[in-house]
Design a protein around this motif. Structure first.
Motif, PDB file in Angstrom:
ATOM      1  N   HIS A  89      -2.826  13.299 -31.260  1.00  0.00           N
ATOM      2  CA  HIS A  89      -3.394  13.969 -32.431  1.00  0.00           C
ATOM      3  C   HIS A  89      -4.136  15.227 -31.976  1.00  0.00           C
ATOM      4  O   HIS A  89      -5.048  15.153 -31.159  1.00  0.00           O
ATOM      5  CB  HIS A  89      -4.376  13.007 -33.142  1.00  0.00           C
ATOM      6  CG  HIS A  89      -5.076  13.636 -34.304  1.00  0.00           C
ATOM      7  ND1 HIS A  89      -6.399  13.387 -34.598  1.00  0.00           N
ATOM      8  CD2 HIS A  89      -4.635  14.504 -35.252  1.00  0.00           C
ATOM      9  CE1 HIS A  89      -6.741  14.069 -35.680  1.00  0.00           C
ATOM     10  NE2 HIS A  89      -5.695  14.761 -36.086  1.00  0.00           N
ATOM     11  N   VAL A  90      -3.721  16.367 -32.519  1.00  0.00           N
ATOM     12  CA  VAL A  90      -4.319  17.650 -32.144  1.00  0.00           C
ATOM     13  C   VAL A  90      -4.970  18.261 -33.378  1.00  0.00           C
ATOM     14  O   VAL A  90      -4.415  18.202 -34.478  1.00  0.00           O
ATOM     15  CB  VAL A  90      -3.224  18.608 -31.594  1.00  0.00           C
ATOM     16  CG1 VAL A  90      -3.815  19.970 -31.258  1.00  0.00           C
ATOM     17  CG2 VAL A  90      -2.574  17.991 -30.361  1.00  0.00           C
ATOM     18  N   VAL A  91      -6.165  18.834 -33.180  1.00  0.00           N
ATOM     19  CA  VAL A  91      -6.875  19.471 -34.287  1.00  0.00           C
ATOM     20  C   VAL A  91      -7.154  20.919 -33.896  1.00  0.00           C
ATOM     21  O   VAL A  91      -7.647  21.196 -32.797  1.00  0.00           O
ATOM     22  CB  VAL A  91      -8.218  18.748 -34.574  1.00  0.00           C
ATOM     23  CG1 VAL A  91      -8.977  19.455 -35.696  1.00  0.00           C
ATOM     24  CG2 VAL A  91      -7.975  17.282 -34.930  1.00  0.00           C
ATOM     25  N   THR A  92      -6.810  21.836 -34.809  1.00  0.00           N
ATOM     26  CA  THR A  92      -7.126  23.241 -34.559  1.00  0.00           C
ATOM     27  C   THR A  92      -7.499  23.900 -35.884  1.00  0.00           C
ATOM     28  O   THR A  92      -7.738  23.197 -36.860  1.00  0.00           O
ATOM     29  CB  THR A  92      -5.959  23.935 -33.806  1.00  0.00           C
ATOM     30  OG1 THR A  92      -6.377  25.239 -33.427  1.00  0.00           O
ATOM     31  CG2 THR A  92      -4.694  24.022 -34.636  1.00  0.00           C
ATOM     32  N   THR A  93      -7.606  25.235 -35.910  1.00  0.00           N
ATOM     33  CA  THR A  93      -8.057  25.886 -37.149  1.00  0.00           C
ATOM     34  C   THR A  93      -6.997  26.865 -37.651  1.00  0.00           C
ATOM     35  O   THR A  93      -6.119  27.301 -36.900  1.00  0.00           O
ATOM     36  CB  THR A  93      -9.375  26.678 -36.948  1.00  0.00           C
ATOM     37  OG1 THR A  93      -9.066  27.978 -36.397  1.00  0.00           O
ATOM     38  CG2 THR A  93     -10.343  25.942 -36.056  1.00  0.00           C
ATOM     39  N   ALA A  94      -7.164  27.239 -38.920  1.00  0.00           N
ATOM     40  CA  ALA A  94      -6.192  28.110 -39.586  1.00  0.00           C
ATOM     41  C   ALA A  94      -6.289  29.556 -39.112  1.00  0.00           C
ATOM     42  O   ALA A  94      -5.435  30.359 -39.467  1.00  0.00           O
ATOM     43  CB  ALA A  94      -6.411  28.042 -41.095  1.00  0.00           C
ATOM     44  N   VAL A  95      -7.336  29.896 -38.349  1.00  0.00           N
ATOM     45  CA  VAL A  95      -7.495  31.308 -37.953  1.00  0.00           C
ATOM     46  C   VAL A  95      -7.238  31.530 -36.459  1.00  0.00           C
ATOM     47  O   VAL A  95      -7.551  32.591 -35.924  1.00  0.00           O
ATOM     48  CB  VAL A  95      -8.902  31.849 -38.327  1.00  0.00           C
ATOM     49  CG1 VAL A  95      -9.062  31.914 -39.837  1.00  0.00           C
ATOM     50  CG2 VAL A  95     -10.011  31.009 -37.690  1.00  0.00           C
ATOM     51  N   GLU A  96      -6.656  30.526 -35.800  1.00  0.00           N
ATOM     52  CA  GLU A  96      -6.365  30.695 -34.368  1.00  0.00           C
ATOM     53  C   GLU A  96      -5.312  31.776 -34.155  1.00  0.00           C
ATOM     54  O   GLU A  96      -4.455  32.023 -35.020  1.00  0.00           O
ATOM     55  CB  GLU A  96      -5.842  29.373 -33.774  1.00  0.00           C
ATOM     56  CG  GLU A  96      -6.820  28.243 -33.806  1.00  0.00           C
ATOM     57  CD  GLU A  96      -8.125  28.510 -33.065  1.00  0.00           C
ATOM     58  OE1 GLU A  96      -8.074  29.001 -31.931  1.00  0.00           O
ATOM     59  OE2 GLU A  96      -9.191  28.239 -33.635  1.00  0.00           O
TER      60      GLU A  96
END
Ligand code: PLP
Length: 377
Positions: A89-96
């Motif tokens: 499970h990977v979590v990142t952001t919409a502005v990367e």
């Protein structure tokens, strides 16, 4: 020509080039060779690694040289999750930057669940949403230190606290932040950090990934096992030295350069908002990179403003150099809730070491005419 596109790339300083020069002309061995010529190159590489470790407050062995920010991001995201058995499970952001976001999304095809956390209107990550998706089973969280299009700084300390509470490693893309923010990895609370040389006054095509010794990392590039098996390929010693010297000098100059850039940037932002009624500042009004001023110009094509400005002797960009030839509205601006029409009018001015008060005054002098000309197209 006034160059206000330092976030795309900033020119190397003479000092950086002079530090790299011996490794292009005299010390030209392969740092992996066992003989004297190779050992001399390795000594240069080791010194560069130590210099970087001094700025990051990490061990030299935690620095992996790469071909730049993109490779460092790919190595961090893919290398950590494939080496870490738990979760998927990977979590990142919409502005990367796409180097993180696309790498994370590509993992969906390999059986990973990927959550992309939203941001508010300033581009700041939604910490409540982040806290709601990160679990003890999350493999990796990746949140950038500062955004390349709107300059917003992310609250890494709070992001880190959420990750620490669940024992999840945190990677941060610090490609834009490096040289502008303190990069002590313990103080930032990160486990991996990406840096690119050419955004700091080093050379293009060089950078590094810091990765904490305790965090497992699979290689993405397979081959001769350089960089302790974490990144195969003969290291470009001259470029690694350039990255290290540029980082150290930028870090040492920060106490003087950050307030200088911030003052120039504030003057630019205030002047633009005052003289161009169509201008809207994008990103966070204060929690932003010191040299970063980004706008949308309501009702005016951003690309036309750029072309008019260039005619008048000012070069800047629409947001991201990678997307400069695309008509699509920026995914980052859409994530901030900016509508697609307004997002297509983006213009980014990024200041750097060469920027003077006279440059800012000249931009403010010519911008109303450039926007006026663009409005009538
Ligand atoms: N990450 C961010 C935030 C960037 O701004 C960039 C370059 O624009 C990159 C990664 C990619 O770095 P590089 O050009 O060294 O591959």
């Amino acid at each position: 020509m006034i160059y206000l596109d330092h976030a795309a790339t900033t020119p190397p300083t003479r000092e950086v080039l002079e530090a790299a020069w011996p490794y292009l002309t005299q010390v030209t061995g392969n740092p992996s060779s066992a003989h004297e010529v190779g050992r001399a190159a390795k000594a240069g590489l080791d010194a560069a690694r130590e210099m970087i470790a001094g700025v990051l407050g990490c061990r030299p062995g935690e620095v992996v040289f790469t071909s730049g920010g993109t490779e460092a991001d790919n190595l961090a995201v893919t290398g950590i999750v494939t080496a870490t058995p738990r979760g998927r499970h990977v979590v990142t952001t919409a502005v990367e930057h796409p180097a993180v976001l696309e790498t994370a999304l590509a993992l969906r095809g390999r059986g990973f669940r990927v959550d992309v956390v939203g941001v508010d209107a300033t581009g700041t990550v939604d910490l409540d949403e982040l806290a709601s998706v990160v679990t003890d089973d999350t493999t990796l969280v990746s949140v950038m230190a500062a955004n390349n299009e709107v300059g917003t700084l992310q609250p890494l300390a709070q992001v880190s606290a959420i990750c620490r509470a669940h024992g999840v490693p945190l990677h941060s893309d610090a490609v834009q932040a490096a040289g502008h923010l303190a990069l002590d990895v313990d103080a930032l609370g990160v486990d991996a950090l990406s840096v690119s040389g050419h955004k700091l006054g080093g050379l293009r095509g060089a950078g590094f990934l810091h990765v904490r010794g305790a965090v497992a990392l699979d290689p993405v590039l397979h081959g001769g096992g350089q960089e302790r098996g974490r990144r195969s390929g003969t290291v470009d010693v001259a470029s690694a030295v350039a990255t290290a010297v540029a980082l150290q000098r930028a870090d040492a100059a920060r106490a003087v350069e950050t307030p200088r850039l911030r003052a120039l940037r504030d003057e630019l932002v205030a002047g633009v908002l005052e003289t161009v009624p169509a201008a809207v500042l994008t990103g966070h009004p204060t929690r932003r990179l010191p040299g970063h001023a980004s706008f949308c110009f309501r009702g005016v094509g951003g690309e036309t403003v750029l072309a008019e400005l260039e005619q008048l002797g000012v070069v800047c960009s629409s947001g991201s150099a990678c997307a400069a030839d695309s008509d699509d509205a920026s995914a980052v601006l859409l994530a901030l809730g900016i509508d697609a029409d307004l997002a297509r009018t983006a213009v980014r001015f990024t200041l750097g070491a060469s920027t003077t008060a006279a440059d800012v005054a000249e931009v403010l002098r010519v911008l109303p005419a450039a926007v006026g000309a663009a409005a009538s197209v």
